[in-house]
Design a protein around this motif. Structure first.
Motif, mmCIF file in Angstrom:
data_model
loop_
_atom_site.group_PDB
_atom_site.id
_atom_site.type_symbol
_atom_site.label_atom_id
_atom_site.label_comp_id
_atom_site.label_asym_id
_atom_site.label_seq_id
_atom_site.Cartn_x
_atom_site.Cartn_y
_atom_site.Cartn_z
ATOM 1 N N TYR B 28 61.228 96.583 -55.726
ATOM 2 C CA TYR B 28 61.849 97.611 -56.561
ATOM 3 C C TYR B 28 62.110 97.118 -57.980
ATOM 4 O O TYR B 28 62.967 97.646 -58.664
ATOM 5 N N LYS B 31 61.833 99.683 -60.386
ATOM 6 C CA LYS B 31 62.382 100.964 -59.946
ATOM 7 C C LYS B 31 63.869 100.870 -59.628
ATOM 8 O O LYS B 31 64.335 101.447 -58.667
ATOM 9 N N GLY B 32 64.580 100.080 -60.397
ATOM 10 C CA GLY B 32 66.031 100.112 -60.249
ATOM 11 C C GLY B 32 66.659 98.964 -59.502
ATOM 12 O O GLY B 32 67.806 99.070 -59.073
ATOM 13 N N SER B 36 70.771 98.365 -59.019
ATOM 14 C CA SER B 36 71.254 98.285 -57.637
ATOM 15 C C SER B 36 72.033 96.999 -57.425
ATOM 16 O O SER B 36 73.063 96.991 -56.737
ATOM 17 N N ARG B 176 66.903 101.631 -65.036
ATOM 18 C CA ARG B 176 66.540 102.560 -63.962
ATOM 19 C C ARG B 176 67.730 102.738 -63.013
ATOM 20 O O ARG B 176 68.483 101.794 -62.791
ATOM 21 N N GLN B 179 68.900 102.348 -56.327
ATOM 22 C CA GLN B 179 68.275 102.932 -55.142
ATOM 23 C C GLN B 179 68.974 102.388 -53.901
ATOM 24 O O GLN B 179 69.589 101.330 -53.951
ATOM 25 N N LYS B 181 67.811 101.192 -50.893
ATOM 26 C CA LYS B 181 67.354 99.977 -50.217
ATOM 27 C C LYS B 181 67.704 98.704 -50.986
ATOM 28 O O LYS B 181 68.278 97.785 -50.413
#
Lengths: 365, 385
Positions: B28, B31-32, B36, B176, B179, B181
């Motif tokens: 990820y 993608k963040g 996270s 980002r 998320q 996960k």
């Protein structure tokens, strides 16, 4: 309770037998592969010609005592070639000590990507093994038996490692670094070119690859410049010519940094190279001359050399210095950043500022 | 003794590598993952602080005893079973992952199942010991391993091969949104305090946790290290290709004069020790939780004889672990782990909030608590026992 304890103890004792029985193979029943050569198959056939250099164990450790056995096999895949080779020797191959993977120049010029399918997956391939391009092919490199070798493969380890000779023309490349550059957006792989030289090896040039094949070979001088810029290699020299006389400065301290600047919509790569050192070779009388002028001469000549190298890389559309990665590292994290860089790299301008500092002239004036 | 608290925190945060936390985070990375990680640091720290309040309210009480104060026994059983399963799975996944690693790097010809069976035997013995012994083993193990691991991490940071440009490139993707996960995966790094669900039994009433601010700092550093170092060594793209990313990363380090040139073997040995200790603690916690559901109540923290129920429960754990390894392959294990880690995060958040709410009502139970305190002799601290 007691029974349980004894059972456990017995099971543990049994475990030694189990591990020794099915898994472990004694050292005298193993062949240690110290170098592996990968060439394309002969006569245009599909597949590879794999050459392995095996260490022959010897009780003596003295100059000239290193014995090798070289075996060769052709097959459609590397794995298959290795399996076939196993049927030609009496001991189990162990790649755990394989320190050099030589890729044949022909293969590198055609397409090297397929060999990574084997190299990355294999568990006993060291990430810290060296990778090089063999000239004219990998097999001829492996067949060299250096006279001074104390134990098999020692010459190669010393040449590539930091313990033996340290040449500014030799840029060692680790396998993991090669794979990283192959996968990375913004930096391209480099590999040293290695050729057989009577009873030894000569490694003076660097090959620059793109994501699939060998694109350019650098001259020894360019290789040294690469090493100075990318690795801040202090075991190197800088040279300039004045009135037909070559002057060489032995580098004591070197520092480089670069950044990508935007000037009126035009992207410029600014590189600063600071070098200081003492003269290693120069005509008598440099002591009396104006050092500032000498330094200016050095600055100008080195800067133009670097610029020429950068232009050469730009024209070949490769980026071994990692300018693209630096661009990504200093610009917002989006897909667009990488696309922008691909568009602007062909038109990138270079602005190189070299500052040579003469510290002394050696023992004479 | 506050040091036992920190041992647990250190162990669990270091062990994130075995539970594919860096792998999940790196998937990820564009993608963040960074956001996270930040959220997990805040949530993890908050949960730890809440739980410290619980520990202060109920000194010397494990989770079963705390629950027992507020509800009848049958109600506590499902809660305890869920918690026990969480600890069991954490240990089992770690052991399975490690047996595969041994099969890959140390001894390719021995089946990973055989390795796992022997690891289970070792852990069976260790986990059936008393709580006090378990925590002492933890101390010894950490004192041996952690200096070497810290040295290796220091070497990694110092390596000229570490590409800071790649790290900077990935850190540009900080904006980002977080998320689920990667958040759950990062939260695992901060969960060391949860072992005090049971180890709290060892704390004396005057227990005071000092240097508690050190927990979030240490865990955040470990989290950043386990995410960014592999990216620095394998590049922004290459890092996502590897399954056992930290084993491969440790192979990129070199100790020319360190007896063994390839750091990976030292690294794997250290993590073998940590994994066994982690599994020992996990099974022990699970065992104690299940034991507290049984009718007969054994509360001594350092009994002279190992009760037979210990062997039966841990033996069951071992069988389940081996069965898991037998039925699921590597790919399925990774998939299960990535789902499990989300489930675990949910259980953590819910259970800590739950016991925190209980602790708010705890003052009303003070009388019962004090009278209980006087009758039992087991709430001794490890150093006082």
């Amino acid at each position: 309770m007691k029974i349980l304890r004894i059972t456990l103890l017995a099971l543990t004792a049994l475990s030694f037998a189990a591990t020794a029985g099915c898994g472990f193979r004694d050292i005298d029943k193993r062949f240690f592969v110290i170098a592996m050569g990968i060439d394309p198959a002969d006569q245009g056939a599909k597949g590879y010609k794999i050459t392995l250099r095996l260490a022959v164990p010897s009780p003596k450790v003295e100059p000239g005592a290193g014995n090798n056995q070289v075996v060769t096999m052709e097959a459609t895949s590397i794995a298959e070639a290795v399996r076939l080779l196993k049927a030609h020797v009496d001991k189990e191959f162990d790649f755990g000590h394989c320190k050099l993977f030589a890729v044949g120049e022909k293969l590198a010029r055609r397409d090297y990507t397929d060999i990574l399918r084997w190299l990355t997956r294999r568990r006993d391939v060291q990430s810290i093994a060296y990778v090089a391009i063999g000239q004219p092919d990998a097999a001829s490199i492996l067949k060299v038996e250096p006279k001074s070798e104390r134990y098999p493969g020692n010459t190669l380890f010393l040449m590539f490692g930091k313990d033996g000779t340290q040449s500014s023309y030799l840029v060692p490349v680790y396998l993991f670094d090669f794979i990283r550059r192959y996968r990375e957006h913004g930096i391209d792989p480099v590999l040293p070119l290695i050729r057989a030289d009577k009873d030894g090896y000569a490694i003076t040039r660097l090959g620059v690859l793109n994501k699939s094949k060998l694109m350019e070979t650098l001259t020894p001088g360019e290789t040294e410049t690469y090493s100075q810029i990318r690795n801040q290699d202090a075991k190197s020299t800088v040279a300039a010519v004045k009135n037909g006389n070559t002057m060489v400065i032995n580098v004591d301290h070197i520092a480089t940094h670069f950044k990508i600047a935007n000037e009126n919509g035009e992207y410029v790569l600014r590189l600063w190279l600071n070098v200081s050192g003492i003269f290693e070779e120069a005509p008598l009388g440099v002591y009396e001359e104006d050092w500032n002028q000498l330094e200016a001469l050095f600055n100008q000549q080195i800067a133009s050399e670097i610029k020429k190298l950068f232009k050469k890389m730009q024209q070949a559309a490769v980026d071994p210095f990692g300018f693209g990665l630096r661009y990504r590292a200093t610009h917002p994290g989006t897909e667009q950043t990488w696309k922008d860089w691909q568009n602007l790299y062909p038109d990138l301008k270079f602005d190189i500022k070299v500052r040579v500092e003469i510290e002394g002239t050696g023992l004479v004036k | 003794m506050s040091r036992y608290f920190f041992y647990n925190v250190i162990l669990v945060s270091l062990l994130n590598l075995m539970l594919f936390v860096p792998y999940l985070l790196i998937q990820y990375r564009y993608k963040g993952a960074i956001m996270s990680m930040l959220c997990a640091a805040i949530v993890g720290t908050a949960l730890a602080l809440l739980f410290m309040h619980v520990m202060k309210t109920f000194p010397g009480k494990g989770l079963p005893e705390i629950l027992r104060l507020f509800m009848p026994k049958p109600l506590t059983i499902p809660i305890l079973i869920v918690c026990a399963v969480m600890w069991l799975t954490a240990s089992s996944i770690t052991m399975y992952a490690f047996s595969v690693l041994i099969n890959r790097f140390f001894n390719p010809d021995t089946s990973s199942l055989v390795v796992l069976v022997f690891m289970c035997l070792v852990c069976m013995y260790a986990a059936t010991r008393s709580t006090l012994t378990v925590i002492f083993v933890l101390e010894v193990g950490l004192i041996v391993c952690v200096p070497i691991i810290v040295f290796l991490l220091f070497k990694a940071f110092n390596s000229p091969m570490l590409d800071w440009d790649a790290i900077r490139t990935v850190s540009h993707y900080w904006n980002r949104g977080p998320q689920v996960k990667p958040f759950a995966a990062s939260l695992f790094v901060f969960t060391g305090y949860m072992n005090f669900f049971m180890f709290n039994r060892l704390n004396s009433p005057n227990f005071r946790l000092r240097f508690r601010w050190g927990t979030p700092i240490f865990c955040s550093l470990i989290l950043l290290t386990s995410f960014f170092i592999p990216i620095g060594f394998h590049g922004t793209e290459g890092a996502a290709d590897y399954l056992y990313i930290w084993s491969v990363t440790s192979d990129t380090l070199i100790m020319s004069y360190g007896f063994i040139e390839r750091v990976i073997f030292v690294f794997l040995l250290m993590y073998l020790m940590l994994s066994l200790i982690f599994a020992m603690i996990g099974w022990h916690m699970g065992m104690e939780m299940i034991k507290s559901c049984l009718p007969e109540k054994k509360e001594a923290i350092d009994p002279a004889r190992t009760p037979r129920s210990n062997w039966v429960i841990v033996g069951l754990f071992a069988v389940l672990t081996v069965a898991y390894a037998y039925w699921f392959n590597e790919k399925e294990n990774l998939k299960i782990t990535s789902h499990w880690i989300v489930l675990r995060a949910c259980v953590e958040i819910v259970s800590v909030l739950f016991v925190f709410v209980l602790s708010l009502f705890g003052s009303g139970k003070r009388k019962k608590l004090v009278s209980h305190e006087n009758t039992s002799h087991n709430a001794a601290s490890p150093d006082g026992a």
